[in-house]
Design an enzyme around this catalytic site. Structure first.
Site, mmCIF file in Angstrom:
data_model
loop_
_atom_site.group_PDB
_atom_site.id
_atom_site.type_symbol
_atom_site.label_atom_id
_atom_site.label_comp_id
_atom_site.label_asym_id
_atom_site.label_seq_id
_atom_site.Cartn_x
_atom_site.Cartn_y
_atom_site.Cartn_z
ATOM 1 N N GLN A 188 -60.102 -42.966 -19.197
ATOM 2 C CA GLN A 188 -58.660 -42.737 -19.250
ATOM 3 C C GLN A 188 -58.020 -43.839 -20.088
ATOM 4 O O GLN A 188 -58.102 -45.013 -19.717
ATOM 5 C CB GLN A 188 -58.123 -42.778 -17.815
ATOM 6 C CG GLN A 188 -56.674 -42.433 -17.670
ATOM 7 C CD GLN A 188 -56.165 -42.803 -16.285
ATOM 8 O OE1 GLN A 188 -56.320 -43.917 -15.817
ATOM 9 N NE2 GLN A 188 -55.563 -41.848 -15.619
ATOM 10 N N GLY A 189 -57.420 -43.482 -21.223
ATOM 11 C CA GLY A 189 -56.829 -44.478 -22.114
ATOM 12 C C GLY A 189 -55.318 -44.537 -21.963
ATOM 13 O O GLY A 189 -54.593 -43.844 -22.671
ATOM 14 N N SER A 228 -53.451 -47.937 -20.569
ATOM 15 C CA SER A 228 -52.940 -49.297 -20.791
ATOM 16 C C SER A 228 -53.219 -49.779 -22.210
ATOM 17 O O SER A 228 -54.195 -49.370 -22.837
ATOM 18 C CB SER A 228 -53.603 -50.272 -19.823
ATOM 19 O OG SER A 228 -53.257 -49.957 -18.504
ATOM 20 N N SER A 280 -61.645 -48.062 -18.125
ATOM 21 C CA SER A 280 -62.853 -48.124 -17.297
ATOM 22 C C SER A 280 -63.961 -47.296 -17.908
ATOM 23 O O SER A 280 -63.736 -46.136 -18.274
ATOM 24 C CB SER A 280 -62.580 -47.564 -15.900
ATOM 25 O OG SER A 280 -61.717 -48.399 -15.216
ATOM 26 N N GLU A 288 -54.323 -39.832 -7.590
ATOM 27 C CA GLU A 288 -54.765 -41.217 -7.477
ATOM 28 C C GLU A 288 -54.415 -41.772 -6.096
ATOM 29 O O GLU A 288 -55.173 -42.531 -5.514
ATOM 30 C CB GLU A 288 -54.055 -42.019 -8.569
ATOM 31 C CG GLU A 288 -54.477 -43.454 -8.658
ATOM 32 C CD GLU A 288 -53.714 -44.140 -9.789
ATOM 33 O OE1 GLU A 288 -54.198 -44.083 -10.919
ATOM 34 O OE2 GLU A 288 -52.647 -44.708 -9.535
ATOM 35 N N GLU A 290 -45.514 -56.120 -7.246
ATOM 36 C CA GLU A 290 -44.077 -56.341 -7.480
ATOM 37 C C GLU A 290 -43.398 -55.056 -7.948
ATOM 38 O O GLU A 290 -42.293 -54.721 -7.507
ATOM 39 C CB GLU A 290 -43.867 -57.453 -8.524
ATOM 40 C CG GLU A 290 -44.214 -58.852 -8.030
ATOM 41 C CD GLU A 290 -45.707 -59.086 -7.837
ATOM 42 O OE1 GLU A 290 -46.516 -58.403 -8.507
ATOM 43 O OE2 GLU A 290 -46.063 -59.943 -7.008
#
Lengths: 381, 314
Positions: free
Chosen positions: A122-123, A125, A162, A245, A364
Site C-alpha cells: 500500500q503506497g 505515506s 510495508s 483497518e 495526537e
C-alpha cells in the site's frame, strides 16, 4: 455460515492440519521466513476454502459475513501461524479492489492475493506526508487527455511501504489535481511493482528488520483501467480503508496480544508485583477487545464507521505498549541482553510496539479527532 | 429490551431521580419503587440495573437499590424493608459479621447477612435491632453508608450454593460500575461545558490543544468502560464483572483528574457540582473492591492458572 459455527470448524481443521501449517523455523525467524510462511499458509487455507469465506463470490470468495475472515486472521495470530501485522494487510488491500476496481480487474487479481500467489503493498505515506495524508505529492499524469488516455505516468516517492520488496502490486495514491488541491486532487491506482521505473529501497527499522521500504516511481506507466475509483476520487478510496483497518485488523492484533501475554504469564515469577503488572496489561486488553467487539458488531449491522474508531485506535496502541512494557518489567534483561531465539522475538516486538502510537495516525492526531468530532469542541486556536 | 422501550424507561427513571435527588435516598427509593423497580429487576434485570444505576451516577443521587440487586442475586426476594450486609470497604469476601450497609439502614426492618460456616456458605436474615450501625461520614456523608456489626448467633441460617456469593459480587460490581460510568459522563459534560464557556487569553479554553487532549483522554476512558459494561452484560460472569469494575475505578480516576484540571478554580469550590461526582466516585471505588485490588487479584489468577482467557468472542 454463522460466526460461532465457523470458529468451531476452523479450529478443528487447524488442529487437524497443524503439522502442515506450523512454521518451518523457530519464531521469530527472519522477515523472509515469516513472509514465506504467511504465503504458504494462505495457499493451504485458500485450497481448503477457509481463506475464501467472508469475501464476495465475484472475486473468488465463498461469501458470508466479513467477520468470518476476521475470525480466521485471529485464529492464525493466536496460533502463531502467520504474523498478524503482515497477514492483516489483506484487509486494507482486497476491499479496495473489490469496492473500486473494475469488476474484471477485481476478479482477475483478488484471488491471487487471497491464495498467496501474489503479495501486494500500500503506497500512501511520503517523506513529506505523515499524519497529513492529503498533502501527498507523488504525481500521476495522463498520457494524453485525462478522460480518454489509455495510460498514466507516475513519478514520485513513497515511504513506509510495508513489504514493498516482496510485492507484485501496489495500491498507490497519487496527486492528479493541482499541488494545493489537498484531498480533492488525489487518485488511486493499482500499480505493477515489476513495471519499468519502479525501484524499492528497504528501510532498516529500529528493531533491525526491513519490513518497510522507500519506493521510487520514475515515469512508471500504468494502464488507465488500473485506476481505482474515480479520477480525483482517491480520498474516498483511502477513507474506505479505515473501517477495515480498525475492525478486522485490530481484532487480529488483539488475538496476538492475548497470545503474547499468555506466553509472558508462563514465564513471569508468581509474585505480587507480577500480578499487578500482568493484571494491568490484561485489563487494558479486555477494554480494547470489548471495544473492538462492539465496533465490529456495529459494522456488521450496517453502520458506517467514522471518527469514533479513533477510540479503538487509542486503545489498541495503549494496550500494545502496556503488554510489551509488562514483558520488559517482568523478564528483566531479556529485551536488552537475551540472544536466544525467544529473546530476539521479544526484542523485535518490544521495539516495534513503540510505533503503535505513531503509525495509522499518531496518538495526537487521534486525540485531535476525538476532541473535534466526538466532543464537538470546535476548531483549535 | 427494545431500544424504544429502553428510551422510555431511561426518561421515566431519569425524571424521577432528578426530581427526588435533592430530597434524599428515601425519596428516590420511593419514586423508583413507584416506577416498578422491583418488578423491572425481576423481569429485565440487565436494562433495569443499567438504567437505574447509570442515572443515579449521572445525578450523584442516593438510593438503596444496590440492596435489592444483591439480595436478588442471593436468591432472596428483595423488598424495601430488607437491607443487605455488603462487604467491608475495599473488600469482596462474604462479610460474616462486619461490613457496610446502604442508606436503607435508616428504614429497613431486617438485614440479610452472608457468611461462611466451614466450607459452607450461609445466609440469615437478622432484625435491624441486632445490627450495630455507625454512619460513615468520610469524604461523602451524603451517600448514607454505614459500617455495621452483626450481634448474636444466627442459628436460623440457610445454606446457599457455593457460587451464590460470587454471583452477588459480580452483579453488585456491574451495578456500581454502571453508576460510576454515569458519574464519569457528568464530570466530562461539566468540564466540556466549562471549556467552551471559559475565556482566557482571548479564546474559550476549549480551543487549546492541551485542554482538548485532556478531555479526549477522559472520553476514551469512559468509552473503554462502556465497552466493558456491554461485555459484562453479554457474557455475565465473575471475571467480566470484575474487569468492568476495575475499569470503572480507572476511568473515574482518569476522568476526575482531567476534568478537575480543566475546571480550574471553579472545580475547587462547592459552588460547582463537580465535587459531588468526584467524591461519590472516590467512595464507590471501594465498594466490592478498588481497581488496584481487583487488578492484582485478576493478575494473580492468571499467574496461577498460566492462562489468559479472551472472555468474549465476536
Amino acid at each position: 455460515m454463522q460466526v460461532a459455527e465457523f470458529r468451531t470448524q476452523l479450529h478443528a481443521w487447524l488442529d487437524a492440519h497443524h503439522a502442515e501449517l506450523a512454521p518451518r523455523v523457530s519464531l521469530p525467524g527472519t522477515l523472509d521466513e515469516r513472509v514465506a510462511q504467511m504465503q504458504r499458509v494462505k495457499s493451504l487455507l485458500f485450497d481448503a476454502g477457509w481463506m475464501r469465506y467472508g469475501w464476495p463470490e465475484r472475486v473468488g470468495g465463498l461469501g458470508g459475513s466479513p467477520m468470518l475472515r476476521t475470525e480466521l486472521g485471529a485464529a492464525l495470530a493466536a496460533r502463531d501461524l502467520a504474523d498478524p501485522g503482515l497477514f492483516s494487510l489483506i484487509e486494507v488491500l482486497a476491499p479496495t479492489l473489490i469496492d473500486f476496481a473494475s469488476p474484471a480487474l477485481a476478479a482477475e487479481v483478488v484471488p491471487k492475493l487471497l491464495s498467496g500467489a501474489e503479495l501486494w503493498c500500500q503506497g500512501f505515506s511520503e517523506p513529506g506526508t505523515g499524519s497529513d495524508l492529503s498533502s501527498l505529492r507523488c504525481r500521476a499524469v495522463p498520457d494524453g487527455d485525462p478522460r480518454t488516455a489509455s495510460a498514466w505516468l507516475i513519478r514520485g516517492q513513497k515511504v513506509w511501504t510495508s513489504l514493498a520488496q516482496y510485492s507484485d502490486r501496489c495500491v498507490l495514491l497519487t496527486r492528479t489535481g493541482p499541488p494545493d488541491s489537498r484531498h480533492r486532487g488525489i487518485t488511486a491506482f493499482l500499480v505493477d511493482m515489476h513495471a519499468p521505473g519502479v525501484a524499492v529501497a528497504p528501510l532498516e527499522m529500529i528493531n533491525g528488520e526491513r519490513e518497510f521500504a522507500e519506493v521510487y516511481f520514475d515515469d512508471v506507466r500504468v494502464p488507465a483501467d488500473h485506476m481505482l475509483g474515480e479520477l480525483d476520487g482517491g480520498w474516498t478510496v483511502a477513507m474506505n480503508i479505515l473501517p477495515h483497518e480498525r475492525s478486522s485488523c485490530f481484532w487480529q492484533r488483539i488475538a496476538y496480544l492475548y497470545r503474547r501475554l499468555e506466553r509472558l504469564v508462563e514465564l513471569a515469577p508468581e509474585d505480587d508485583r507480577a500480578a499487578d503488572v500482568i493484571g494491568n496489561a490484561y485489563v487494558q486488553l479486555h477494554a480494547l477487545r470489548s471495544r473492538s467487539r462492539t465496533t465490529q458488531h456495529r459494522l456488521a449491522a450496517g453502520a458506517t464507521l467514522g471518527a469514533e474508531t479513533s477510540i479503538d485506535k487509542v486503545l489498541v496502541a495503549d494496550a500494545e505498549q502496556a503488554t510489551y512494557d509488562a514483558v520488559r518489567r517482568l523478564l528483566p534483561g531479556v529485551v536488552e541482553t537475551d540472544d536466544s531465539t525467544e529473546g530476539e522475538g521479544w526484542r523485535i516486538e518490544y521495539l516495534y510496539s513503540r510505533a503503535a502510537t505513531i503509525y495509522g495516525g499518531t496518538a495526537e492526531v487521534q486525540r485531535n479527532i476525538i476532541a473535534r468530532r466526538l466532543l464537538d469542541l470546535g476548531s483549535e486556536a | 429490551m427494545e431500544a424504544a422501550e429502553r428510551e422510555v424507561l431511561d426518561a421515566a427513571v431519569g425524571d424521577a431521580i432528578r426530581r427526588e435527588a435533592a430530597k434524599g435516598g428515601a425519596a428516590v427509593d420511593e419514586a423508583l419503587m413507584g416506577l416498578g423497580w422491583l418488578e423491572m429487576l425481576h423481569a429485565e434485570p440487565r436494562d433495569a440495573i443499567d438504567c437505574v444505576f447509570r442515572s443515579l451516577g449521572a445525578n450523584a443521587a442516593v438510593a438503596s437499590v444496590l440492596d435489592d440487586v444483591v439480595v436478588s442475586a442471593l436468591g432472596t426476594k428483595p423488598h424495601a424493608d430488607l437491607a443487605v450486609l455488603l462487604p467491608r470497604y475495599g473488600e469482596w469476601d462474604p462479610p460474616e459479621t462486619d461490613g457496610l450497609v446502604s442508606a436503607r439502614a435508616a428504614t429497613a426492618g431486617a438485614v440479610l447477612v452472608v457468611g461462611r460456616a466451614g466450607a459452607e456458605l450461609r445466609a440469615s436474615t437478622v432484625p435491624i435491632s441486632a445490627v450495630e450501625l455507625c454512619p460513615v461520614r468520610g469524604i461523602d456523608p451524603d451517600a448514607g453508608l454505614c459500617t455495621a456489626h452483626v450481634h448474636g448467633d444466627r442459628a436460623a441460617a440457610t445454606r446457599l450454593d457455593a457460587e451464590a456469593w460470587d454471583a452477588a459480587v459480580a452483579v453488585g460490581r456491574r451495578a456500581v460500575a454502571g453508576q460510576m460510568a454515569g458519574a464519569c459522563r457528568t464530570m466530562l459534560e461539566l468540564a466540556r461545558a466549562h471549556a467552551l464557556e471559559r475565556v482566557q487569553f482571548g479564546h474559550p479554553i476549549a480551543r487549546f490543544q492541551a485542554v482538548r487532549h485532556r478531555l479526549a483522554e477522559a472520553f476514551v476512558a469512559i468509552e473503554a468502560l462502556e465497552a466493558a459494561l456491554t461485555a459484562a452484560d453479554d457474557e455475565p460472569n465473575l471475571m467480566t464483572a470484575a474487569l468492568a469494575k476495575a475499569l470503572a475505578g480507572r476511568a473515574a480516576r482518569t476522568v476526575a483528574t482531567h476534568c478537575q484540571q480543566v475546571l480550574g478554580g471553579v472545580g475547587f469550590t462547592t459552588d460547582h457540582p463537580f465535587h459531588r461526582f468526584l467524591k461519590r466516585t472516590m467512595l464507590l471505588e471501594g465498594v466490592f473492591g478498588s481497581a488496584d485490588e481487583i487488578v492484582g487479584a485478576v493478575g494473580r489468577r492468571l499467574l496461577v492458572t498460566r492462562e489468559v482467557p479472551t472472555l468474549i468472542e465476536l
